[in-house]
Motif scaffolding. Structure first.
Motif, PDB file in Angstrom:
ATOM      1  N   SER A 124      14.320  46.081  48.829  1.00  0.00           N
ATOM      2  CA  SER A 124      14.855  44.756  49.126  1.00  0.00           C
ATOM      3  C   SER A 124      13.859  43.892  49.881  1.00  0.00           C
ATOM      4  O   SER A 124      13.693  42.707  49.587  1.00  0.00           O
ATOM      5  CB  SER A 124      16.154  44.888  49.922  1.00  0.00           C
ATOM      6  OG  SER A 124      16.641  43.627  50.321  1.00  0.00           O
ATOM      7  N   ILE A 125      13.174  44.460  50.865  1.00  0.00           N
ATOM      8  CA  ILE A 125      12.285  43.643  51.698  1.00  0.00           C
ATOM      9  C   ILE A 125      11.089  43.122  50.909  1.00  0.00           C
ATOM     10  O   ILE A 125      10.506  42.088  51.265  1.00  0.00           O
ATOM     11  CB  ILE A 125      11.791  44.414  52.935  1.00  0.00           C
ATOM     12  CG1 ILE A 125      10.932  45.611  52.525  1.00  0.00           C
ATOM     13  CG2 ILE A 125      12.955  44.845  53.806  1.00  0.00           C
ATOM     14  CD1 ILE A 125      10.283  46.315  53.708  1.00  0.00           C
ATOM     15  N   PHE A 126      10.723  43.799  49.843  1.00  0.00           N
ATOM     16  CA  PHE A 126       9.581  43.363  49.042  1.00  0.00           C
ATOM     17  C   PHE A 126       9.989  42.424  47.905  1.00  0.00           C
ATOM     18  O   PHE A 126       9.164  42.054  47.078  1.00  0.00           O
ATOM     19  CB  PHE A 126       8.822  44.572  48.494  1.00  0.00           C
ATOM     20  CG  PHE A 126       8.155  45.391  49.552  1.00  0.00           C
ATOM     21  CD1 PHE A 126       7.083  44.886  50.273  1.00  0.00           C
ATOM     22  CD2 PHE A 126       8.620  46.656  49.864  1.00  0.00           C
ATOM     23  CE1 PHE A 126       6.476  45.634  51.273  1.00  0.00           C
ATOM     24  CE2 PHE A 126       8.012  47.414  50.862  1.00  0.00           C
ATOM     25  CZ  PHE A 126       6.940  46.905  51.562  1.00  0.00           C
ATOM     26  N   SER A 127      11.270  42.043  47.888  1.00  0.00           N
ATOM     27  CA  SER A 127      11.729  41.083  46.880  1.00  0.00           C
ATOM     28  C   SER A 127      12.151  39.778  47.542  1.00  0.00           C
ATOM     29  O   SER A 127      12.949  39.025  47.003  1.00  0.00           O
ATOM     30  CB  SER A 127      12.903  41.671  46.087  1.00  0.00           C
ATOM     31  OG  SER A 127      13.998  41.951  46.944  1.00  0.00           O
ATOM     32  N   TYR A 128      11.587  39.519  48.745  1.00  0.00           N
ATOM     33  CA  TYR A 128      11.996  38.346  49.513  1.00  0.00           C
ATOM     34  C   TYR A 128      11.508  37.072  48.828  1.00  0.00           C
ATOM     35  O   TYR A 128      10.370  36.976  48.382  1.00  0.00           O
ATOM     36  CB  TYR A 128      11.413  38.419  50.921  1.00  0.00           C
ATOM     37  CG  TYR A 128      12.005  37.395  51.864  1.00  0.00           C
ATOM     38  CD1 TYR A 128      13.161  37.677  52.572  1.00  0.00           C
ATOM     39  CD2 TYR A 128      11.419  36.147  52.009  1.00  0.00           C
ATOM     40  CE1 TYR A 128      13.723  36.757  53.432  1.00  0.00           C
ATOM     41  CE2 TYR A 128      11.965  35.216  52.856  1.00  0.00           C
ATOM     42  CZ  TYR A 128      13.111  35.517  53.574  1.00  0.00           C
ATOM     43  OH  TYR A 128      13.665  34.592  54.408  1.00  0.00           O
ATOM     44  N   ASP A 129      12.400  36.061  48.748  1.00  0.00           N
ATOM     45  CA  ASP A 129      12.017  34.744  48.245  1.00  0.00           C
ATOM     46  C   ASP A 129      12.853  33.688  48.978  1.00  0.00           C
ATOM     47  O   ASP A 129      13.839  33.999  49.638  1.00  0.00           O
ATOM     48  CB  ASP A 129      12.210  34.634  46.734  1.00  0.00           C
ATOM     49  CG  ASP A 129      13.638  34.909  46.305  1.00  0.00           C
ATOM     50  OD1 ASP A 129      14.490  35.156  47.186  1.00  0.00           O
ATOM     51  OD2 ASP A 129      13.901  34.898  45.098  1.00  0.00           O
ATOM     52  N   GLY A 130      12.469  32.437  48.858  1.00  0.00           N
ATOM     53  CA  GLY A 130      13.180  31.364  49.547  1.00  0.00           C
ATOM     54  C   GLY A 130      12.739  31.255  50.991  1.00  0.00           C
ATOM     55  O   GLY A 130      11.819  31.935  51.440  1.00  0.00           O
ATOM     56  N   ASN A 131      13.394  30.368  51.750  1.00  0.00           N
ATOM     57  CA  ASN A 131      13.035  30.217  53.155  1.00  0.00           C
ATOM     58  C   ASN A 131      14.087  30.876  54.045  1.00  0.00           C
ATOM     59  O   ASN A 131      15.164  31.249  53.600  1.00  0.00           O
ATOM     60  CB  ASN A 131      12.853  28.737  53.521  1.00  0.00           C
ATOM     61  CG  ASN A 131      14.130  27.943  53.277  1.00  0.00           C
ATOM     62  OD1 ASN A 131      15.182  28.269  53.821  1.00  0.00           O
ATOM     63  ND2 ASN A 131      14.044  26.896  52.460  1.00  0.00           N
ATOM     64  N   VAL A 132      13.751  30.987  55.318  1.00  0.00           N
ATOM     65  CA  VAL A 132      14.599  31.721  56.252  1.00  0.00           C
ATOM     66  C   VAL A 132      15.969  31.063  56.389  1.00  0.00           C
ATOM     67  O   VAL A 132      17.006  31.737  56.411  1.00  0.00           O
ATOM     68  CB  VAL A 132      13.907  31.815  57.629  1.00  0.00           C
ATOM     69  CG1 VAL A 132      14.849  32.437  58.659  1.00  0.00           C
ATOM     70  CG2 VAL A 132      12.629  32.630  57.529  1.00  0.00           C
ATOM     71  N   ILE A 133      16.012  29.727  56.472  1.00  0.00           N
ATOM     72  CA  ILE A 133      17.277  29.027  56.688  1.00  0.00           C
ATOM     73  C   ILE A 133      18.226  29.245  55.518  1.00  0.00           C
ATOM     74  O   ILE A 133      19.422  29.536  55.703  1.00  0.00           O
ATOM     75  CB  ILE A 133      17.024  27.520  56.915  1.00  0.00           C
ATOM     76  CG1 ILE A 133      16.242  27.313  58.212  1.00  0.00           C
ATOM     77  CG2 ILE A 133      18.349  26.767  56.973  1.00  0.00           C
ATOM     78  CD1 ILE A 133      15.877  25.876  58.499  1.00  0.00           C
ATOM     79  N   VAL A 134      17.697  29.134  54.307  1.00  0.00           N
ATOM     80  CA  VAL A 134      18.538  29.337  53.110  1.00  0.00           C
ATOM     81  C   VAL A 134      19.079  30.761  53.087  1.00  0.00           C
ATOM     82  O   VAL A 134      20.268  30.993  52.838  1.00  0.00           O
ATOM     83  CB  VAL A 134      17.733  29.042  51.831  1.00  0.00           C
ATOM     84  CG1 VAL A 134      18.525  29.465  50.594  1.00  0.00           C
ATOM     85  CG2 VAL A 134      17.370  27.568  51.761  1.00  0.00           C
ATOM     86  N   ASN A 135      18.206  31.726  53.359  1.00  0.00           N
ATOM     87  CA  ASN A 135      18.647  33.120  53.341  1.00  0.00           C
ATOM     88  C   ASN A 135      19.608  33.434  54.486  1.00  0.00           C
ATOM     89  O   ASN A 135      20.535  34.229  54.327  1.00  0.00           O
ATOM     90  CB  ASN A 135      17.424  34.040  53.418  1.00  0.00           C
ATOM     91  CG  ASN A 135      16.703  34.162  52.093  1.00  0.00           C
ATOM     92  OD1 ASN A 135      17.067  34.947  51.233  1.00  0.00           O
ATOM     93  ND2 ASN A 135      15.670  33.345  51.922  1.00  0.00           N
TER      94      ASN A 135
END
Length: 502
Positions: A403-414
């Motif tokens: 999961s951690i290596f599939s991060y996308d988008g910005n922190v606020i959205v996530n």
């Protein structure tokens, strides 16, 4: 009974301290009985039934140690060695039945299990008694009187979660206690206890609240990249502060009774390599594995291949010691692999670099940069390796890692998605994580803070104020201070120390 529970702080501890003062100069038997009785009551608060198991183990180990010592002194080496094997196998069999039997039954496909409850502290007191038996066989110690041995095992500050104490660590202090010559160090005890309470109740437990929410999410087989990253950071910090808090409290309670316990934790996240990490994390477990497993296997005396095999074996068993789950085995394997890589690096690459590149005066900036990068690499590995330790299962660990290596988008959205999907707010969590890392890397250790307070205290030596503060009657003031501080810190339900489950 937990060190941070009101019943311990406000009832048990004051009564023990009062009994210690009243029993001064009453005789060896009375003093030993005080330590033994307090340990029995402390353990019995969890389970009277398993207290009987602990007492049986103590009596059996004490009896067989006397026989081993007799045979060694008489030169009956083979008989002593046979008794040693019986004692070690017996201790480990007791641990295996309660801790690993169901695990192996499930692993080998059996449908039924015994569903045994894991006795509190069995991992710790088993290793402690194995070390004692081996030391008697090696003639490093002599068996003491039964009550002194009981007080060694049942000394409540270290009874349930370590440190794993060798008899020779505390033998002299126990003798001094029996003779009412123990030097009570409130100047060490009070700051250690207050620091430990603060670590546990203000940092570790709030992080545990978030991790409880994360476990509910993971129980349905889901996670998000941001949730996985926060879980890794939060658990790495929670375990650090929870474990170091117990170590500080154990040290403080030991000093309050005039018995010095070994340091079990020394700022391991500041390590610049994985070998240094293991010299600073759970120090007494590392010592046990080194002295009673790694060295008997051959240690580093043989070939490089044999040394690496010994390292991996020790770390696999060290992982399994923590719990009956494949996640712990994987965690041990990862650390074993990291230690082998480090040994290979030392043996080949570092020696090669030092051979061909010479610095007459190594620049300070180069040393600091190298150490900084090494620390980041070491800590990053340690935090990632905590994942199977946290999940206890391999599949959940793989889910978090992927999961951690599939991060996308910005922190606020996530973060918004995390709140909408699972109701998890990360604002306070981020503050706790930031506070945790700040304390880990940019503040003095507990031992440095306590040393500073002791130096300040000694600077007042000889003054009237100093004489008043160190008077035994001041115990009537110090105890309420600790109680009030503990009460102010306990703002909600108290969580058990993480190492209680091991």
């Amino acid at each position: 009974m937990l060190f941070v529970e009101p019943v311990f702080l406000f009832v048990f501890l004051p009564l023990v301290m009062l009994a210690e003062r009243i029993s001064r100069n009453t005789g060896v038997t009375t003093r030993s009985t005080l330590l033994v009785t307090s340990g029995i009551l402390f353990y019995a608060a969890w389970s009277w039934k398993y207290l009987c198991l602990l007492l049986i183990a103590i009596v059996c180990n004490f009896g067989i140690s006397k026989l081993i010592h007799h045979d060694v002194v008489k030169g009956n080496v083979n008989q002593a060695k046979l008794l040693l094997c019986v004692a070690v196998v017996g201790n480990l069999s007791l641990l295996a039945i309660f801790k690993y039997l169901d695990f192996f039954l499930i692993s080998f496909g059996f449908n039924s299990t015994l569903n045994l409850i894991l006795p509190l502290a069995i991992s710790f007191y088993t290793f402690q008694q194995v070390a004692y038996i081996v030391d008697v066989y090696r003639q490093e110690i002599k068996p003491p009187a039964l009550m002194k041995y009981c007080s060694f095992i049942l000394f409540f500050p270290q009874l349930v979660a370590g440190p794993i104490v060798n008899f020779k660590d505390v033998s002299r202090d126990l003798s001094q206690f029996e003779k009412s010559r123990n030097l009570v160090r409130y100047d060490l005890a009070i700051p250690y206890i207050l620091i430990g309470l603060g670590k546990k109740l203000l940092i570790a437990d709030p992080l545990g609240v978030f991790l409880a929410q994360q476990q509910l999410v993971m129980s349905i087989g889901e996670t998000t990249p941001l949730l996985s990253i926060l879980t890794i950071l939060a658990y790495g910090l929670q375990l650090y502060f929870d474990f170091s808090a117990y170590g500080d409290l154990a040290l403080g309670l030991g000093f309050a009774l005039g018995i010095r316990l070994p340091i079990n934790f020394d700022s391991p996240y500041k390590s610049v390599n994985i070998a240094e990490f293991w010299r600073k994390w759970h120090i007494t477990l590392g010592r046990f594995l080194r002295d009673y497993l790694y060295i008997p296997l051959g240690g580093s005396r043989g070939s490089l291949k044999r040394t690496l095999l010994n390292l991996i074996t020790v770390m696999l068993l060290g992982g399994l010691w923590h719990g009956a789950a494949w996640g712990y085995v994987l965690w041990g394997a990862l650390h074993g692999f990291a230690l082998t890589l480090y040994q290979l690096y030392k043996h080949f690459i570092r020696n090669l670099i030092h051979k061909h590149i010479k610095f007459t005066n190594k620049p300070l900036w180069l040393t600091q940069t190298s150490n900084g990068l090494s620390n980041v690499l070491t800590v990053s590995f340690v935090f990632l390796a905590w994942v199977p330790f946290y999940t206890e299962g391999v599949s959940d660990a793989l889910m978090i890692w992927s999961s951690i290596f599939s991060y996308d988008g910005n922190v606020i959205v996530n973060a918004n998605a995390l709140y909408e999907l699972y109701g998890i707010e990360i604002g306070e969590l981020l503050l706790n994580i930031t506070l945790g890392f700040t304390l880990v890397f940019f503040t003095p250790t507990s031992h440095e803070l306590v040393s500073y307070s002791v130096r300040q205290w000694k600077s007042m030596e000889g003054s009237f104020f100093y004489s008043v503060l160190r008077h035994p009657l001041m115990l009537a003031i110090y105890t309420p201070i600790v109680m009030i501080a503990g009460k102010s810190l306990i703002v909600g339900p108290v969580a058990a120390f993480l190492y209680f489950q091991f």
